[in-house]
Design a protein around this motif. Structure first.
Motif, PDB file in Angstrom:
ATOM      1  N   ASP A 142      40.802 -24.734 -28.874  1.00  0.00           N
ATOM      2  CA  ASP A 142      41.271 -26.123 -28.803  1.00  0.00           C
ATOM      3  C   ASP A 142      40.505 -26.998 -29.783  1.00  0.00           C
ATOM      4  O   ASP A 142      40.682 -28.223 -29.780  1.00  0.00           O
ATOM      5  N   VAL A 143      39.640 -26.394 -30.593  1.00  0.00           N
ATOM      6  CA  VAL A 143      38.876 -27.117 -31.620  1.00  0.00           C
ATOM      7  C   VAL A 143      39.228 -26.505 -32.971  1.00  0.00           C
ATOM      8  O   VAL A 143      39.742 -25.388 -33.039  1.00  0.00           O
ATOM      9  N   PRO A 144      38.957 -27.211 -34.078  1.00  0.00           N
ATOM     10  CA  PRO A 144      39.293 -26.659 -35.405  1.00  0.00           C
ATOM     11  C   PRO A 144      38.528 -25.375 -35.714  1.00  0.00           C
ATOM     12  O   PRO A 144      37.357 -25.227 -35.364  1.00  0.00           O
ATOM     13  N   VAL A 145      39.218 -24.449 -36.375  1.00  0.00           N
ATOM     14  CA  VAL A 145      38.622 -23.188 -36.809  1.00  0.00           C
ATOM     15  C   VAL A 145      38.904 -23.004 -38.292  1.00  0.00           C
ATOM     16  O   VAL A 145      40.057 -23.109 -38.724  1.00  0.00           O
ATOM     17  N   ASP A 146      37.865 -22.756 -39.073  1.00  0.00           N
ATOM     18  CA  ASP A 146      38.023 -22.439 -40.495  1.00  0.00           C
ATOM     19  C   ASP A 146      37.746 -20.963 -40.695  1.00  0.00           C
ATOM     20  O   ASP A 146      36.607 -20.505 -40.533  1.00  0.00           O
ATOM     21  N   ASN A 147      38.784 -20.208 -41.030  1.00  0.00           N
ATOM     22  CA  ASN A 147      38.649 -18.777 -41.279  1.00  0.00           C
ATOM     23  C   ASN A 147      38.505 -18.563 -42.780  1.00  0.00           C
ATOM     24  O   ASN A 147      39.486 -18.592 -43.521  1.00  0.00           O
ATOM     25  N   LEU A 148      37.265 -18.358 -43.224  1.00  0.00           N
ATOM     26  CA  LEU A 148      37.001 -18.147 -44.645  1.00  0.00           C
ATOM     27  C   LEU A 148      37.311 -16.700 -45.018  1.00  0.00           C
ATOM     28  O   LEU A 148      37.461 -15.839 -44.157  1.00  0.00           O
ATOM     29  N   TYR A 149      37.388 -16.443 -46.316  1.00  0.00           N
ATOM     30  CA  TYR A 149      37.739 -15.114 -46.793  1.00  0.00           C
ATOM     31  C   TYR A 149      36.650 -14.555 -47.703  1.00  0.00           C
ATOM     32  O   TYR A 149      36.105 -15.274 -48.541  1.00  0.00           O
ATOM     33  N   ALA A 150      36.385 -13.256 -47.528  1.00  0.00           N
ATOM     34  CA  ALA A 150      35.419 -12.586 -48.397  1.00  0.00           C
ATOM     35  C   ALA A 150      36.058 -12.168 -49.714  1.00  0.00           C
ATOM     36  O   ALA A 150      35.355 -11.773 -50.641  1.00  0.00           O
TER      37      ALA A 150
END
Length: 320
Positions: A142-150
């Motif tokens: 329910d909070v923002p998620v930043d999925n970064l990439y390798a």
């Protein structure tokens, strides 16, 4: 520009990545103490005021001690919340229980959703992670998620360390085909696929290659390496089909169980992992292991998030 400052916290164990991020940001880790009493309960305290500050907690979780690290992280989050921090961002490069993201059999838990609920209940306002096993995990929060990439860091490694003009990108299973195709497109290379049939969990019984790898340097890409049995068998299949050599590049080098023996006894030339998971002790036991440092990506994400800037730049670019 934000008027409060960045406070970077880390557990007392596996601080290597946190120290690299702090160094790149030009700050020090916020002093804290985490210990266990005679009953094994966790006691945590922060060594300075974090009132109205922007808190970033970096937690590297490896194999074998997942549950201990999770409870320590929840206690650290709660300590920051009760200390009146303005915002608490958790940096979990390797998201625990990510493979339990769906109900794949009767009466099975969706533990990745439980992880999301525990983090938000403890007081987390934002999550930064890397190469989630399943992108839909972002929807559990329910909070923002930043999925970064390798991927940008992996592209740089391949260009600098491998004669990539003679290479081909390999996906070790059908689920990773999109990842392999994206990497192949960025490098202007072909890609091939290995179809695997499992007799039981973590045990591959048969592999079939789809594609031509003759006289090619095969670069297997995957999001995680656990026991490395799949990678070892994949290397044999590729070499049997005429490959020159086989290199594996994975984001999360969990390397549990017999992983080191499997790598040492395999036909793999090299296994490259990012430092999202702590495995410094295993580097000494396996000369085939190599590391891709992602601290620059995480440090830039922290800086951009703190200053209210876009993070999407990092999806395709790796800072130096």
């Amino acid at each position: 520009m934000s008027t409060n400052s960045i406070k970077l916290l880390a557990s007392d164990v596996h601080r290597g990545l946190a120290e690299l991020v702090a160094k790149r940001l030009g700050i020090r880790l916020t002093p804290s103490e985490l210990k266990r009493d005679s009953t094994g309960e966790v006691q945590f305290s922060i060594g300075e005021s974090v009132r109205d500050e922007d808190i970033f907690i970096i937690c590297q979780i490896g194999s074998g001690v997942v549950n201990d690290r999770v409870i320590e992280l929840l206690i650290m989050i709660n300590a920051c919340r009760t200390a009146s921090a303005r915002r608490i961002t958790v940096i979990l490069p390797n998201f625990p229980y990510a493979r339990q993201d769906r109900k794949d059999k009767s009466r099975a838990p969706i533990t990745a959703k439980l992880m999301a609920d525990m983090l938000t209940t403890a007081g987390c306002h934002h999550v930064i992670t890397m190469d989630l096993h399943a992108s839909q995990i972002q929807g559990f929060f329910d909070v923002p998620v930043d999925n970064l990439y390798a991927e940008p860091s992996v592209v740089r490694y391949i260009k600098e360390k491998i004669n990539y003009q003679d290479a081909i990108i390999i996906s070790p299973d059908a689920g990773g085909a999109k990842r392999a195709a994206g990497l192949a497109d960025r490098l202007d290379l072909n890609f091939a696929l290995i179809h695997k049939e499992r007799a039981r969990a973590n045990e591959v019984s048969r592999m079939v290659l789809v594609g031509d790898v003759s006289d090619k340097i095969c670069v297997i890409v995957d999001d995680m390496a656990d026991t490395c049995g799949t990678l070892a068998k994949a290397a044999e299949v590729l070499l049997d089909n005429g490959a020159k050599e086989v290199i594996a590049i994975v984001t999360h080098g969990i390397l549990s169980g017999n992983a080191i023996n499997n790598i040492n006894n395999s036909k793999l030339t090299k296994v490259v992992c990012t430092n999202t998971v702590p495995f410094e002790d295993k580097l000494k036991l396996c000369p085939k292991l190599d590391t891709v440092d992602v601290s620059a990506v995480l440090a830039e994400a922290v800086r951009r998030l703190h200053n209210g800037e876009s993070i999407s730049y990092l999806f395709k670019n790796a800072p130096l």
